[in-house]
Motif scaffolding. Structure first.
Motif, PDB file in Angstrom:
ATOM      1  N   ASN A   1       5.538 -21.491  14.346  1.00 56.39           N
ATOM      2  CA  ASN A   1       5.585 -22.942  14.150  1.00 56.39           C
ATOM      3  C   ASN A   1       7.002 -23.292  13.706  1.00 56.39           C
ATOM      4  N   ILE A   2       7.619 -24.219  14.415  1.00 60.01           N
ATOM      5  CA  ILE A   2       8.962 -24.659  14.027  1.00 60.01           C
ATOM      6  C   ILE A   2       8.866 -26.135  13.632  1.00 60.01           C
TER       7      ILE A   2
ATOM      8  N   LEU B   1      -6.924 -19.792   6.264  1.00 58.95           N
ATOM      9  CA  LEU B   1      -7.170 -20.459   7.546  1.00 58.95           C
ATOM     10  C   LEU B   1      -6.154 -21.578   7.765  1.00 58.95           C
ATOM     11  N   ALA B   2      -5.791 -22.272   6.666  1.00 62.75           N
ATOM     12  CA  ALA B   2      -4.782 -23.326   6.768  1.00 62.75           C
ATOM     13  C   ALA B   2      -3.882 -23.265   5.542  1.00 62.75           C
ATOM     14  N   THR B   3      -2.577 -23.381   5.773  1.00 60.76           N
ATOM     15  CA  THR B   3      -1.621 -23.354   4.666  1.00 60.76           C
ATOM     16  C   THR B   3      -0.666 -24.535   4.818  1.00 60.76           C
ATOM     17  N   ASP B   4      -0.484 -25.276   3.742  1.00 59.18           N
ATOM     18  CA  ASP B   4       0.437 -26.404   3.759  1.00 59.18           C
ATOM     19  C   ASP B   4       1.841 -25.878   3.458  1.00 59.18           C
TER      20      ASP B   4
ATOM     21  N   GLU C   1       1.412 -28.112   8.409  1.00 60.05           N
ATOM     22  CA  GLU C   1       0.387 -27.105   8.144  1.00 60.05           C
ATOM     23  C   GLU C   1       0.469 -25.983   9.180  1.00 60.05           C
ATOM     24  N   VAL C   2       0.244 -24.768   8.747  1.00 63.36           N
ATOM     25  CA  VAL C   2       0.078 -23.673   9.709  1.00 63.36           C
ATOM     26  C   VAL C   2      -1.339 -23.126   9.575  1.00 63.36           C
TER      27      VAL C   2
END
Ligand code: SF4
Ligand code: SF4
Lengths: 64, 323
Positions: free
Chosen positions: A20-21, B132-135, B140-141
């Motif tokens: 992710n960029i 599962l999700a990270t800010d 967010e990734v």
């Protein structure tokens, strides 16, 4: 908040990867995150196996 | 006429199956000539959205390797299933669960604890686990959820054919590709390998007595087996009787017993149970206590009898009982 570029999956290499960029308002890279969305757990499932069998188990970590 | 579209995809795998395709060497050229490869992450830059944009059934054949371990893998194979006329489970992991399937001896939590906290080489003072999700501040990734247990491909989607092996040997792959291109595939559900047992093709089979009798189970680490002697008749566990042929007796030639990566004949549901019943008939005793002593002398039966096939076994999740 700028644009986000997602490269998923990363191709032309062995293994699973995702990038992710995050771009800022000027279009420059604010942050880039590399992730490996895979886990098999060799560290755990080699436990309890016969020592002489571990060579043919761990060769399957990477077959390239 | 438009060339048939072909996809290659990998799930929980090691890349050895991709390597097996590359090992076709110049034999791959007529295939590449005859088909249009629309997905192959290891070699070509196609993305999921390219597949999503296709019509249902637009792909002629998808070759999928690797076991199913995460939500992302499950979604991806379901997508490929929709877009493909034929799906082939390629290699032991997709077919039977393979080595990643040994994870079913443990719970997901045990695996995560070891990998992220307890393994001797891990330094993780803040006890960070994948989320599962990270800010990230800028956005967010996300990561796919890891399933509680590993599944075979056909436990998740319908599969037309199976190419066994860890990894499948080039001659079997070539034969399968030829059959596809010539439209000469066998009945749906077939395993594209000879159905004889490995023992039938084993160079050591002549040293096997009419009736093997095992009075003690030996470990390879402490036993010298002459290179023309059947492992099983020498008391070393060899899955030859419960495994189909087609690998070229690779392990046997390297003086190691078979661990069953080709899987059982298609009529057999559970390779380990099949081996166990064959093995039980070889035990040289009528005395219950002695029989128990012999069977107890097998260290790690789950790992030995199911090294490549645990998720396909009748009791796919071994962590639910004591092992
Ligand atoms: S048991 Fe193993 S060594 Fe013996 S004949 Fe069968 S495959 Fe060969
Ligand atoms: S000998 Fe058994 S484990 Fe080895 S490659 Fe052949 S089928 Fe697989």
């Amino acid at each position: 908040m700028g644009k986000t570029i997602v490269i998923d999956p990363i191709t032309r290499l062995e293994g699973h990867g995702k990038i992710n960029i995050f771009l800022n308002d000027e279009g420059n890279v604010a942050k880039a995150v590399f992730q490996v969305p895979e886990l098999r757990g060799f560290e755990q499932f080699c436990k309890g196996r016969l020592a002489e069998e571990v060579a043919r188990i761990t060769t399957r970590i990477c077959g390239v | 006429m438009a060339k048939p579209k072909v996809a290659f995809y990998w799930c929980a795998s090691c890349g050895g199956c991709e390597e097996a395709i590359v090992d076709l060497a110049e034999n791959i050229l007529p295939v590449v000539e005859a088909v249009d490869i629309v997905l192959w992450p290891v070699a070509l830059d196609f993305k999921r959205k390219d597949i999503e944009a296709m019509k249902d059934g637009e792909i002629a054949v998808s070759f999928i390797n690797g076991a199913i371990r995460s939500e992302e893998q499950e979604e991806m194979v379901k997508l490929l299933r929709r877009k493909s006329q034929i799906v082939i489970a390629f290699g032991s992991c997709a077919y039977l669960g393979g080595i990643p399937g040994l994870a079913n001896l443990f719970t997901r939590q045990e695996i995560l604890d070891t990998v992220y906290f307890d393994a001797p080489s891990v330094v993780n003072p803040n006890k960070i686990l994948p989320q599962l999700a990270t800010d990230m501040g800028e956005g967010e990734v996300t990561l796919p959820e890891l399933h509680e247990c590993v599944k075979t491909l056909d436990q998740v989607i319908a599969v037309e054919y199976y190419i066994p092996g860890c990894a499948p040997p080039p001659d079997l792959i070539s034969e399968a590709l030829t059959a596809i291109l010539e439209g000469k595939l066998p009945a749906v559900g077939s395993v594209l390998a000879p159905q004889k047992t490995l023992c039938d093709t084993c160079p050591r089979k002549d040293s096997k007595p009419e009736k093997i009798s095992v009075s003690e189970v030996k470990r390879m680490a402490f036993t010298q087996i002459p290179d023309d002697k059947c492992f099983l008749s020498e008391g070393v566990i060899c899955l030859g009787p419960a495994t189909i042929s087609g690998c070229g007796t690779r392990c046997i030639n390297a003086n190691m017993p078979c661990r069953g990566c080709f899987g059982p004949s298609k009529a057999v549901k559970d390779q380990g149970a099949k081996f166990l019943s064959a093995f039980a008939s070889l035990i040289d005793s009528e005395d219950e206590e002695e029989i128990k002593k012999i069977t107890d002398s097998v260290i790690d039966p789950a790992g030995l009898f199911y090294m490549f096939s645990l998720p396909s076994s009748l009791k796919a999740k071994f962590f639910e009982r004591e092992v």
